[in-house]
Design a protein around this motif. Structure first.
Motif, PDB file in Angstrom:
ATOM      1  N   UNK A 278      25.607  48.189  42.676  1.00  0.00           N
ATOM      2  CA  UNK A 278      25.914  49.273  41.740  1.00  0.00           C
ATOM      3  C   UNK A 278      27.366  49.239  41.315  1.00  0.00           C
ATOM      4  N   UNK A 279      28.261  48.958  42.254  1.00  0.00           N
ATOM      5  CA  UNK A 279      29.691  48.918  41.933  1.00  0.00           C
ATOM      6  C   UNK A 279      30.018  47.714  41.052  1.00  0.00           C
ATOM      7  N   UNK A 280      29.441  46.566  41.360  1.00  0.00           N
ATOM      8  CA  UNK A 280      29.810  45.337  40.664  1.00  0.00           C
ATOM      9  C   UNK A 280      29.196  45.238  39.265  1.00  0.00           C
ATOM     10  N   UNK A 281      28.243  46.116  38.944  1.00  0.00           N
ATOM     11  CA  UNK A 281      27.573  46.033  37.646  1.00  0.00           C
ATOM     12  C   UNK A 281      28.436  46.546  36.501  1.00  0.00           C
ATOM     13  N   UNK A 282      29.521  47.269  36.819  1.00  0.00           N
ATOM     14  CA  UNK A 282      30.370  47.839  35.784  1.00  0.00           C
ATOM     15  C   UNK A 282      31.686  47.116  35.629  1.00  0.00           C
ATOM     16  N   UNK A 283      32.489  47.622  34.713  1.00  0.00           N
ATOM     17  CA  UNK A 283      33.764  46.972  34.393  1.00  0.00           C
ATOM     18  C   UNK A 283      34.839  47.235  35.438  1.00  0.00           C
ATOM     19  N   UNK A 284      34.668  48.247  36.272  1.00  0.00           N
ATOM     20  CA  UNK A 284      35.714  48.609  37.234  1.00  0.00           C
ATOM     21  C   UNK A 284      35.198  48.513  38.669  1.00  0.00           C
ATOM     22  N   UNK A 285      34.454  47.441  38.962  1.00  0.00           N
ATOM     23  CA  UNK A 285      33.863  47.282  40.278  1.00  0.00           C
ATOM     24  C   UNK A 285      34.862  47.339  41.408  1.00  0.00           C
ATOM     25  N   UNK A 286      35.985  46.625  41.259  1.00  0.00           N
ATOM     26  CA  UNK A 286      36.994  46.615  42.316  1.00  0.00           C
ATOM     27  C   UNK A 286      37.583  48.010  42.515  1.00  0.00           C
ATOM     28  N   UNK A 287      37.741  48.754  41.446  1.00  0.00           N
ATOM     29  CA  UNK A 287      38.392  50.060  41.530  1.00  0.00           C
ATOM     30  C   UNK A 287      37.521  51.113  42.200  1.00  0.00           C
ATOM     31  N   UNK A 288      36.201  50.971  42.100  1.00  0.00           N
ATOM     32  CA  UNK A 288      35.324  52.017  42.639  1.00  0.00           C
ATOM     33  C   UNK A 288      34.555  51.575  43.872  1.00  0.00           C
ATOM     34  N   UNK A 289      34.682  50.301  44.272  1.00  0.00           N
ATOM     35  CA  UNK A 289      33.816  49.750  45.305  1.00  0.00           C
ATOM     36  C   UNK A 289      33.822  50.565  46.595  1.00  0.00           C
ATOM     37  N   UNK A 290      34.964  50.875  47.148  1.00  0.00           N
ATOM     38  CA  UNK A 290      35.020  51.530  48.457  1.00  0.00           C
ATOM     39  C   UNK A 290      34.330  52.888  48.447  1.00  0.00           C
ATOM     40  N   UNK A 291      34.522  53.647  47.375  1.00  0.00           N
ATOM     41  CA  UNK A 291      33.916  54.977  47.327  1.00  0.00           C
ATOM     42  C   UNK A 291      32.412  54.874  47.096  1.00  0.00           C
ATOM     43  N   UNK A 292      31.986  53.912  46.282  1.00  0.00           N
ATOM     44  CA  UNK A 292      30.544  53.720  46.083  1.00  0.00           C
ATOM     45  C   UNK A 292      29.886  53.253  47.378  1.00  0.00           C
ATOM     46  N   UNK A 293      30.535  52.367  48.118  1.00  0.00           N
ATOM     47  CA  UNK A 293      29.976  51.926  49.399  1.00  0.00           C
ATOM     48  C   UNK A 293      29.873  53.090  50.385  1.00  0.00           C
ATOM     49  N   UNK A 294      30.811  54.022  50.308  1.00  0.00           N
ATOM     50  CA  UNK A 294      30.789  55.160  51.228  1.00  0.00           C
ATOM     51  C   UNK A 294      29.748  56.207  50.827  1.00  0.00           C
ATOM     52  N   UNK A 295      29.635  56.482  49.537  1.00  0.00           N
ATOM     53  CA  UNK A 295      28.754  57.553  49.081  1.00  0.00           C
ATOM     54  C   UNK A 295      27.388  57.060  48.602  1.00  0.00           C
ATOM     55  N   UNK A 296      27.294  55.787  48.281  1.00  0.00           N
ATOM     56  CA  UNK A 296      26.067  55.254  47.702  1.00  0.00           C
ATOM     57  C   UNK A 296      24.836  55.360  48.573  1.00  0.00           C
ATOM     58  N   UNK A 297      24.922  55.145  49.903  1.00  0.00           N
ATOM     59  CA  UNK A 297      23.702  55.229  50.716  1.00  0.00           C
ATOM     60  C   UNK A 297      22.962  56.559  50.586  1.00  0.00           C
ATOM     61  N   UNK A 298      23.675  57.637  50.342  1.00  0.00           N
ATOM     62  CA  UNK A 298      23.002  58.922  50.145  1.00  0.00           C
ATOM     63  C   UNK A 298      22.123  58.887  48.904  1.00  0.00           C
ATOM     64  N   UNK A 299      22.610  58.262  47.836  1.00  0.00           N
ATOM     65  CA  UNK A 299      21.816  58.141  46.618  1.00  0.00           C
ATOM     66  C   UNK A 299      20.588  57.250  46.849  1.00  0.00           C
ATOM     67  N   UNK A 300      20.743  56.181  47.633  1.00  0.00           N
ATOM     68  CA  UNK A 300      19.611  55.307  47.938  1.00  0.00           C
ATOM     69  C   UNK A 300      18.551  56.079  48.719  1.00  0.00           C
ATOM     70  N   UNK A 301      18.981  56.843  49.729  1.00  0.00           N
ATOM     71  CA  UNK A 301      18.030  57.643  50.511  1.00  0.00           C
ATOM     72  C   UNK A 301      17.306  58.645  49.622  1.00  0.00           C
ATOM     73  N   UNK A 302      18.039  59.252  48.700  1.00  0.00           N
ATOM     74  CA  UNK A 302      17.420  60.230  47.810  1.00  0.00           C
ATOM     75  C   UNK A 302      16.360  59.568  46.931  1.00  0.00           C
ATOM     76  N   UNK A 303      16.678  58.385  46.420  1.00  0.00           N
ATOM     77  CA  UNK A 303      15.710  57.658  45.592  1.00  0.00           C
ATOM     78  C   UNK A 303      14.442  57.349  46.379  1.00  0.00           C
ATOM     79  N   UNK A 304      14.588  56.905  47.632  1.00  0.00           N
ATOM     80  CA  UNK A 304      13.422  56.561  48.446  1.00  0.00           C
ATOM     81  C   UNK A 304      12.607  57.801  48.801  1.00  0.00           C
ATOM     82  N   UNK A 305      13.276  58.899  49.097  1.00  0.00           N
ATOM     83  CA  UNK A 305      12.562  60.138  49.408  1.00  0.00           C
ATOM     84  C   UNK A 305      11.761  60.622  48.201  1.00  0.00           C
TER      85      UNK A 305
END
Length: 593
Positions: A278-305
């Protein structure tokens, strides 16, 4: 900061327009009555409680040149509006308002009533106004003056230099007894006092922040004034401040913040399967990577639920508004404050295989924190690095009373059971053949005020979920019960500082206690028994403490959607919180009275 009482002419005009607009908004008829038969500015505010059983009621009914001075008739009715208890003609004051005092012996303590007015001008008789609810509470009610009050000054005004101006925050002004703050008016003026206001911002009375973003370089002072429905309060003025400069282009920060939101959307919709993707698909992957890695799993769990609940997110978009870019003094960090509106297109699948798209809309105040790369402090080659993205949807509203406060009643009875659940989520049970009351009015209120706040009700402690639920139940016809504000036996609002209402009005756990202890609701055992307008109570940690309350706004087949405040949202699917809180228990209450 200091107080000033000078009000610029433009500000006076704005205040008049705001008040006039509100009065006009109260008319339900498409055909307006003649101007000489209109009254406006009713006081006290609806749902106020009077400490006296002989409250003074008033309206504004202006006299027009060359015409008889209009008279105003008043009526006070019982709370069910089935019988008039007293009538009378008001007395005109020197301010142009017409006041009538309810006669003694007509009203009793801890009871609800409603009043209305009618204007008579010569031989012409106007229509009765809408009813205005009022209660009597000799302990916690307000001392209602004959004339509407002037709001107080805001407190705690802070000014953070921002790009193009400043970001201001403050503590709410006292609106006065039986009143509410409708708006705050903010102005930016030259610090040298050389001229009128350069810019003006108006925000709702439920908001405690504002941004100036288009000022030229220079020193400014900022003023904040509270307006209620009748008067403007004193101006509070800040110390001089100069707009700040960002170490990089200001729009770059909002672009990176927007890219972070888009990455979260990719995870929710399945366009990206992992936070890294998700982070690498955009133009600012390096800038947002750490926060997406930290917060992204919650979005994945929500999608699966949601997938298990036969729901998938088919689309996502977001937008930022009310943006303020606030650099630190050394330029190493930048904070961006913004209102984020998110739209999630949900595709629900029903038992018969049919599908339907439902749009969830969330509105929340975000704080984005950035670190400026060392190279970028001298050249704009590298984008700012996002280090945190937080929202106000953080602290649950447990609402437990202070230690030592006993709220148990003799007739408590057994507490309700939560919704049945298994490892896959909520369990379906036998349908209910009938319900005791219609909850359409509660659901309608949730729709009307999901994305904003009814200014007639005071927000306390930053969280607004239970206040929102209480307002909706009140709109649906649930009667107030007045008594000790800390007891779970009572449920009321009066708008009087410092409590404004009972624990049960504002706190989720106490509201839940009241509804089952006083048998004012039937609690569902299975999720498929719910109807629109039912109340959801969330015990997020499974520890017996209710942390959050919301209103069911949609039910179809095996799907339930709800509306809430803090954060403000509509069409949130019931399964949205399940994975985030694996020990969660949910209760559904059907309000019966």
């Amino acid at each position: 900061m200091r107080l000033r009482m000078r009000i610029p002419a433009a500000f006076c005009l704005l205040a008049a327009l705001l008040v006039t607009d509100q009065f006009a908004a109260t008319g339900a008829s498409a055909a307006a009555p003649p101007a000489n038969l209109i009254s406006n500015g009713p006081y006290p505010s609806d749902d106020s409680a009077s400490k006296s059983a002989t409250p003074a009621l008033s309206v504004h009914a202006p006299a027009r040149p060359g015409r008889p001075v209009p008279k105003v008739d008043f009526e006070i009715w019982d709370g069910d509006r089935t019988a008039a208890l007293a009538t009378g003609t008001g007395t005109r004051t020197t301010t142009g308002r017409v006041v009538w005092t309810v006669p003694a012996g007509k009203l009793v303590d801890t009871a609800e009533y409603a009043w209305r007015t009618r204007v008579t001008d010569g031989g012409a008789v106007g229509a009765w106004s809408e009813f205005h609810p009022i209660g009597v509470d000799t302990v916690d009610g307000a001392d209602i003056p004959a004339e509407p009050p002037t709001p107080g000054a805001v407190e705690g005004l802070t000014v953070a230099p921002a790009v193009g101006g400043a970001y201001l925050t403050w503590q709410a002004a006292d609106p006065g007894p039986a009143a509410s703050v409708g708006n705050y008016v903010l102005e930016a003026l030259p610090a040298n006092g050389s001229g009128p206001a350069i810019a003006q911002v108006v925000v709702p009375g439920t908001q405690n922040y504002a941004a100036f973003t288009s000022l030229a370089d220079g020193d400014y002072v900022y003023t904040v004034t509270a307006l209620n429905d009748w008067h403007a309060g004193p101006l509070v003025q800040s110390a001089p401040a100069r707009p700040a400069s960002a170490p990089q282009q200001p729009e770059l920060y909002t672009q990176v913040a927007g890219e972070y939101l888009t990455a979260q959307g990719r995870l929710l919709t399945g366009a990206a399967t992992t936070p890294q993707d998700a982070a690498e698909a955009g133009a600012y992957g390096e800038a947002i990577r750490d926060v997406v890695l930290a917060n992204g799993p919650t979005a994945v769990d929500q999608r699966e639920d949601q997938s298990r609940a036969k729901l998938r997110y088919a689309g996502y978009d977001s937008g930022l508004s009310d943006v303020a870019v606030v650099p630190s003094a050394d330029g190493r960090a930048v904070t961006v404050y913004a209102t984020v509106t998110e739209h999630l297109t949900q595709q629900a699948t029903y038992k018969d295989g049919q599908t339907e798209q439902v749009t969830e809309e969330d509105g929340n105040r975000f704080t984005f924190t950035f670190a400026t790369p060392a190279a970028a402090r001298t050249a704009s080659a590298a984008p700012p690095v996002l280090t945190a993205a937080t929202t106000e949807d953080a602290a649950p509203d447990s609402g437990l009373p202070p230690a030592g406060i006993t709220t148990k009643d003799d007739d408590d009875g057994p507490p309700p059971e939560p919704l049945a659940m298994d490892e896959n989520g909520f369990v379906e049970g036998p349908p209910l053949l009938q319900t005791k009351v219609s909850s359409d009015a509660i659901a309608w209120y949730a729709w009307k005020y999901a994305y904003n706040r009814n200014k007639s009700y005071k927000v306390k402690s930053g969280t607004d979920c239970t206040n929102f639920v209480s307002q909706a139940m009140r709109h649906g016809g649930l009667k107030m019960r007045r008594g000790w504000y800390r007891s779970d036996s009572y449920w009321w609002y009066n708008g009087v500082w410092p409590n404004y209402g009972s624990f049960t009005w504002y706190a989720a756990h106490n509201n839940w206690n009241h509804m089952w202890k006083k048998r004012r609701a039937v609690f569902r055992r299975y999720f498929n028994q719910a109807v629109k307008g039912d109340i959801l109570y969330f015990d997020l940690n499974g520890n017996g403490s209710i942390d959050h309350a919301a209103i069911i706004n949609g039910v179809k087949d095996n799907h339930i959607w709800y509306a809430q405040h803090t954060k403000n949202a509509y069409n949130v699917h019931l399964n949205a919180k399940w994975r985030q809180y694996p020990k969660m228990r949910v209760y559904i209450a059907h309000v019966t009275g």
